[in-house]
Write an enzyme that holds these catalytic residues in place. Structure first.
Site, PDB file in Angstrom:
ATOM      1  N   GLY A  69       0.814  -1.208   0.000  1.00 24.40           N
ATOM      2  CA  GLY A  69       0.000   0.000   0.000  1.00 24.40           C
ATOM      3  C   GLY A  69       0.852   1.265   0.000  1.00 24.40           C
ATOM      4  CB  SER A  70       3.908   2.264   1.845  1.00 22.39           C
ATOM      5  OG  SER A  70       3.398   2.009   3.135  1.00 22.39           O
ATOM      6  CD  GLN A 178      -7.238  -0.378   7.366  1.00 18.44           C
ATOM      7  OE1 GLN A 178      -8.067  -1.167   7.813  1.00 18.44           O
ATOM      8  NE2 GLN A 178      -5.949  -0.495   7.619  1.00 18.44           N
ATOM      9  CB  SER A 198      -1.950  -3.086   1.356  1.00 12.82           C
ATOM     10  OG  SER A 198      -1.035  -3.877   2.075  1.00 12.82           O
ATOM     11  CG  HIS A 200      -0.084  -6.548   5.053  1.00 13.98           C
ATOM     12  ND1 HIS A 200      -0.205  -6.162   6.365  1.00 13.98           N
ATOM     13  CD2 HIS A 200       0.387  -5.466   4.387  1.00 13.98           C
ATOM     14  CE1 HIS A 200       0.197  -4.893   6.490  1.00 13.98           C
ATOM     15  NE2 HIS A 200       0.557  -4.461   5.297  1.00 13.98           N
ATOM     16  CB  THR A 236      12.251 -10.369 -10.733  1.00 14.69           C
ATOM     17  OG1 THR A 236      13.373 -10.175 -11.585  1.00 14.69           O
ATOM     18  CG2 THR A 236      11.602 -11.706 -11.026  1.00 14.69           C
ATOM     19  CB  CYS A 323       3.189   4.135  11.166  1.00 14.66           C
ATOM     20  SG  CYS A 323       2.065   3.169  10.178  1.00 14.66           S
TER      21      CYS A 323
HETATM   22  C1  LIG Z   1      -1.608  -0.416   6.029  1.00 17.85           C
HETATM   23  C2  LIG Z   1      -1.975   0.794   5.275  1.00 17.85           C
HETATM   24  C3  LIG Z   1      -1.132   1.314   4.285  1.00 17.85           C
HETATM   25  C4  LIG Z   1       0.241   0.742   4.022  1.00 17.85           C
HETATM   26  O1  LIG Z   1       0.199  -0.501   3.387  1.00 17.85           O
HETATM   27  P1  LIG Z   1       1.525  -1.426   3.405  1.00 17.85           P
HETATM   28  O2  LIG Z   1       1.188  -2.531   2.475  1.00 17.85           O
HETATM   29  O3  LIG Z   1       1.686  -1.882   4.803  1.00 17.85           O
HETATM   30  O4  LIG Z   1       2.635  -0.587   2.916  1.00 17.85           O
HETATM   31  C5  LIG Z   1      -1.548   2.415   3.579  1.00 17.85           C
HETATM   32  N1  LIG Z   1      -2.746   2.982   3.811  1.00 17.85           N
HETATM   33  C6  LIG Z   1      -3.585   2.514   4.749  1.00 17.85           C
HETATM   34  C7  LIG Z   1      -4.911   3.160   4.932  1.00 17.85           C
HETATM   35  C8  LIG Z   1      -3.237   1.407   5.506  1.00 17.85           C
HETATM   36  O5  LIG Z   1      -4.065   0.948   6.443  1.00 17.85           O
END
Ligand SMILES: *Cc1c(COP(=O)(O)O)cnc(C)c1O
Length: 394
Positions: A69-70, A178, A198, A200, A236, A323
């Site tokens: 996500g980041s 989210q 994201s 996870h 990759t 974080c």
């Molecule tokens: C967890 C989260 C991210 C970051 O995602 P990662 O895959 O951990 O880098 C970004 N935005 C929101 C709203 C999140 O909850």
């Protein structure tokens, strides 16, 4: 262990793990290789791209795989900024309670001379479409407002914001990390130009994510390298993780209705129960809210102490966001909705998944009031408030 921190990360589903194994044990070739063993991996990637696209109503060629996500947030914001810059547009609209992946990228752009306008978040954790409409200018090159907030769970009127942006021809990015798996996402109908996911956060593996980019929106590379991802993201591909992500997203979307009902029941039971604690306040809108999110501030306690004592009782929860834990600054999200510093420090986020049970919720409802009581009784400040020597804030 009672795991109630699904907004931080989720347990991988069996489906996701099973979808990954063949790409570690058998089909481990490089998707860029021309021989059969590589091409099999390339075909798998293409199928993952199509299946993920189908979950959000996008086309396969609008899906870019990222490390999470980041990275997706960084690339979305930077790409829109670079595109705007080329046409003399350097005004960006966002909100004060975005994820740091967005906010810190905006900080960087501000230092470069971009004008960053952060919309005020209402006390209930909402950004309203009228605020976006009023802020848009001739030189606005991006609106980035999250789909749902990761701390307080409030869900934004994304489709109305999307319609306004489209009418003004301003690119619209939304961090839907989210929301995915909990709320239906239709990028076309909702006029979304860029969107981050994201894996996870929806029971897929860590280190895999998606940036959806509507056809015609130009991307700027963060990582230079090979021709992967149509030349927009070198390196990759993490084939097993991408396969796990596709399987997890499909599963989450297929189960969405059923798990939603269960989550709402558990969530509302927690909210009703914890509301009985004196001098407690729910953070985030009661109605426009993620089905698994509970977030309270309890006056007179430290969130960190609360978490440690809950951990002793086998309950995993969070205070502020992962974080920022480790720093003494209170959550920027709670400050953005107007909680005073003192109150913002005493926050508790419980984020549920469909794996949680009613028994677990009852155990949380026994533990939290006891721990809050215990901590308050130890606090001299709390005694002053009880004796009327200091005012209660909430
Ligand atoms: C967890 C989260 C991210 C970051 O995602 P990662 O895959 O951990 O880098 C970004 N935005 C929101 C709203 C999140 O909850």
């Amino acid at each position: 262990m009672i795991y109630a921190d699904n907004a931080a990360t989720t347990k991988m589903s069996r489906t996701a793990i099973n979808a990954m194994l063949p790409y570690m044990e058998e089909i481990w070739g490089n998707p860029s290789s021309l021989y059969g063993a590589g091409q099999k991996a390339a075909e798998a990637l293409q199928s993952a791209r199509e299946r993920i696209a189908a979950c959000i109503d996008a086309a396969a060629e609008e899906i870019y795989f990222t490390s999470g996500g980041s990275e997706a947030d960084n690339q979305a914001v930077l790409s829109a900024a670079r595109f705007g810059e080329r046409t003399g547009k350097k005004h960006i609209i966002s909100s004060a309670f975005e994820h740091h992946a967005v906010l810190h990228t905006l900080d960087r752009l501000r230092r470069e001379g971009f004008e960053i306008e952060l919309l005020t978040v209402h006390e209930n954790g909402m950004i309203y479409p009228e605020q976006v409409e009023q802020a848009i200018r001739e030189d606005t090159c991006l609106v980035t407002v999250m789909y749902a907030n990761n701390e307080i769970g409030s869900v934004m009127p994304v489709s109305k914001i999307g319609a306004i942006c489209r009418a003004h021809k301003v690119p619209f990015h939304t961090d839907a990390v989210q929301a995915a798996g909990h709320l239906p996402i239709h990028v076309r109908e909702e006029n979304i130009d860029l969107l981050s996911l994201s894996a996870h956060k929806f029971h897929g593996p860590k280190g895999a994510g998606v940036l959806y980019v509507r056809r015609g929106i130009p991307l700027t590379n963060l990582i230079e390298g090979g021709a992967q991802e149509r030349g927009r993201r070198g390196g990759t591909e993490n084939v097993p993780a991408i396969m796990g992500m596709a399987a997890a997203l499909e599963e989450a979307c297929a189960d969405m209705e059923g798990s939603r009902e269960k989550l709402l029941r558990l969530r509302d039971r927690l909210i009703d129960g914890l509301s009985r604690i004196p001098h407690a306040v729910l953070n985030g809108d009661r109605v426009s809210r993620l089905p698994g999110n509970v977030n309270f501030c309890f006056e007179g306690i430290e969130g960190e102490s609360l978490l440690l004592l809950l951990d002793d009782r086998g309950i995993c929860a969070s205070s502020g966001s992962a974080c920022t834990s480790g720093s003494l600054d209170p959550s920027h999200v709670l400050l953005a909705i107007g909680r005073p510093h003192e109150v913002a420090h005493g926050s508790l986020r419980l984020s549920l998944s469909a794996d949680n049970t009613e028994e677990e919720v009852e155990e949380i409802l026994r533990a939290v009031p006891e721990v809050v009581d215990y901590l308050r009784n130890m606090s001299p400040l709390w005694k002053d408030k009880v004796n009327g020597r200091k005012e209660f804030v909430i």
